[in-house]
Design a protein around this motif. Structure first.
Motif, PDB file in Angstrom:
ATOM      1  N   ALA A 183       1.112  -1.488  -0.018  1.00  0.00           N
ATOM      2  CA  ALA A 183       0.007  -0.160  -0.032  1.00  0.00           C
ATOM      3  C   ALA A 183       0.922   1.484  -0.352  1.00  0.00           C
ATOM      4  O   ALA A 183       1.674   1.294   0.742  1.00  0.00           O
ATOM      5  CB  ALA A 183      -1.453   0.165   1.039  1.00  0.00           C
ATOM      6  N   PHE A 184       0.194   2.566  -1.145  1.00  0.00           N
ATOM      7  CA  PHE A 184       1.404   3.278  -0.952  1.00  0.00           C
ATOM      8  C   PHE A 184       0.632   4.508  -0.036  1.00  0.00           C
ATOM      9  O   PHE A 184      -0.679   4.645  -0.751  1.00  0.00           O
ATOM     10  CB  PHE A 184       1.589   3.928  -2.059  1.00  0.00           C
ATOM     11  N   HIS A 185       1.123   5.348   0.824  1.00  0.00           N
ATOM     12  CA  HIS A 185       0.165   6.499   0.807  1.00  0.00           C
ATOM     13  C   HIS A 185       1.313   7.797   0.574  1.00  0.00           C
ATOM     14  O   HIS A 185       2.068   8.376   0.379  1.00  0.00           O
ATOM     15  CB  HIS A 185       1.062   6.756   2.650  1.00  0.00           C
ATOM     16  N   LEU A 186       0.002   8.436   0.119  1.00  0.00           N
ATOM     17  CA  LEU A 186       0.318   9.972  -1.480  1.00  0.00           C
ATOM     18  C   LEU A 186       0.392  10.646  -0.380  1.00  0.00           C
ATOM     19  O   LEU A 186      -0.387  11.253   0.238  1.00  0.00           O
ATOM     20  CB  LEU A 186       0.347   9.960  -2.120  1.00  0.00           C
ATOM     21  N   GLY A 187       1.811  11.238  -0.356  1.00  0.00           N
ATOM     22  CA  GLY A 187       2.206  12.728   0.558  1.00  0.00           C
ATOM     23  C   GLY A 187       2.017  14.135  -0.386  1.00  0.00           C
ATOM     24  O   GLY A 187       2.025  14.993   0.270  1.00  0.00           O
ATOM     25  N   SER A 188       1.433  13.994  -1.387  1.00  0.00           N
ATOM     26  CA  SER A 188       1.650  14.967  -2.524  1.00  0.00           C
ATOM     27  C   SER A 188       0.949  14.775  -3.795  1.00  0.00           C
ATOM     28  O   SER A 188       0.872  13.189  -3.895  1.00  0.00           O
ATOM     29  CB  SER A 188       2.647  15.777  -2.716  1.00  0.00           C
ATOM     30  N   SER A 189       0.112  15.489  -4.479  1.00  0.00           N
ATOM     31  CA  SER A 189      -0.420  14.625  -5.789  1.00  0.00           C
ATOM     32  C   SER A 189       0.161  14.461  -6.683  1.00  0.00           C
ATOM     33  O   SER A 189       1.169  14.689  -6.917  1.00  0.00           O
ATOM     34  CB  SER A 189      -2.037  16.374  -6.291  1.00  0.00           C
ATOM     35  N   LEU A 190      -0.797  13.989  -7.390  1.00  0.00           N
ATOM     36  CA  LEU A 190       0.257  12.275  -8.818  1.00  0.00           C
ATOM     37  C   LEU A 190      -1.110  13.195  -9.716  1.00  0.00           C
ATOM     38  O   LEU A 190      -2.490  12.578  -9.914  1.00  0.00           O
ATOM     39  CB  LEU A 190      -0.016  11.968  -8.722  1.00  0.00           C
TER      40      LEU A 190
END
Length: 265
Positions: A113-120
């Motif tokens: 699982a990835f936790h995003l810190g900024s938008s993509l």
């Protein structure tokens, strides 16, 4: 977005939602509509998510990428990835207990699982951009379930069915990408402590970051982006295993530790 006049998007979405709530599967959508396009299938899935947000007061917390490994593609007879939406009501506690009776034909698979810190925002999202946007990764088990009878799904069927999303568990250690080589984690899926499947995170398109990039670029086609705080399940590291009642599943991800899910009798 697909033209909703091509078919009754609402009717198909309601049928899939009723199958989930009643736990009575329906025939593949492509039996009645062999011309069902993937674009129209995503329109059905979008309506299905809206229904659940409305009826369950659910909230979108991220996405899942499916069909990223050759093993799972072979299991289901498809040849490309797909994606679904994760809702807060799908999240299960690490080591928590669920009843098999709440699902139709559940299966489990281990994922990063990835936790995003900024938008993509696609198009053009690269693996390097995913690495820069990722706050942390951690072990996960995804619980998948097909509202289509006997998992007789073509690509359009599983896309419309929210990529067979049903639940997810997060566990183990949550670490930054500078602490782990996310392309080379050994993964073992166990049932009641006995190893059932083994694989590595390289099974996920060679690099789980590539799956997240694929998702961001695919979402761009329908005018959507990945947001800070989003959870992304990047895809199965081993073949799926049937979630039989009375079984404890655990997935070990090397030094990142273990995540567990109990299927009650």
């Amino acid at each position: 977005m697909a033209d909703s006049t091509v078919l009754d998007v609402d009717a198909y979405a309601r049928a899939l939602d009723e199958a989930r709530t009643a736990r009575r599967p329906i025939a593949p959508l492509t039996d009645a509509r062999p011309d069902l396009s993937v674009a129209n299938a995503y329109a059905i899935a979008e309506r299905l998510v809206a229904l659940r947000c409305q009826t369950q007061n659910a909230r979108v917390v991220g996405h899942k990428v499916g069909l990223t490994s050759i093993a799972v593609q072979r299991q289901l007879g498809v040849d490309q990835p797909d994606f679904g939406v994760l809702l807060d009501v799908m999240q299960l506690d690490d080591g928590g207990v669920v009843s098999a009776r709440d699902y139709i034909a559940p299966r489990v698979e281990p994922e990063i699982a990835f936790h995003l810190g900024s938008s993509l925002a696609g198009p053009g999202v690269t693996v390097e951009a995913v690495r820069a946007a990722t706050a942390a990764v951690q072990p996960a088990i995804e619980l998948v379930d097909s509202r289509v009878a006997d998992w007789r799904i073509r690509l359009a069927d599983t896309v419309a069915d929210q990529a067979s999303a049903a639940g997810f568990v997060l566990g183990g250690r949550r670490v930054g990408l500078d602490e782990v080589d996310v392309t080379a984690i050994d993964v073992e899926l166990r049932r009641d402590g006995e190893a059932m499947q083994r694989g590595t995170t390289a099974e996920v398109l060679g690099d789980p970051c590539a799956a997240v990039a694929w998702l961001a670029n695919t979402l761009a086609d329908i005018g959507r982006t990945l947001r800070p705080g989003d959870i992304v399940l990047s895809g199965a590291c081993t073949p799926m295993v049937d979630a039989a009642p009375g079984v404890t599943f655990s997935a070990r991800f090397g030094d990142l530790g273990e995540v567990r899910l109990v299927i009650a009798r």
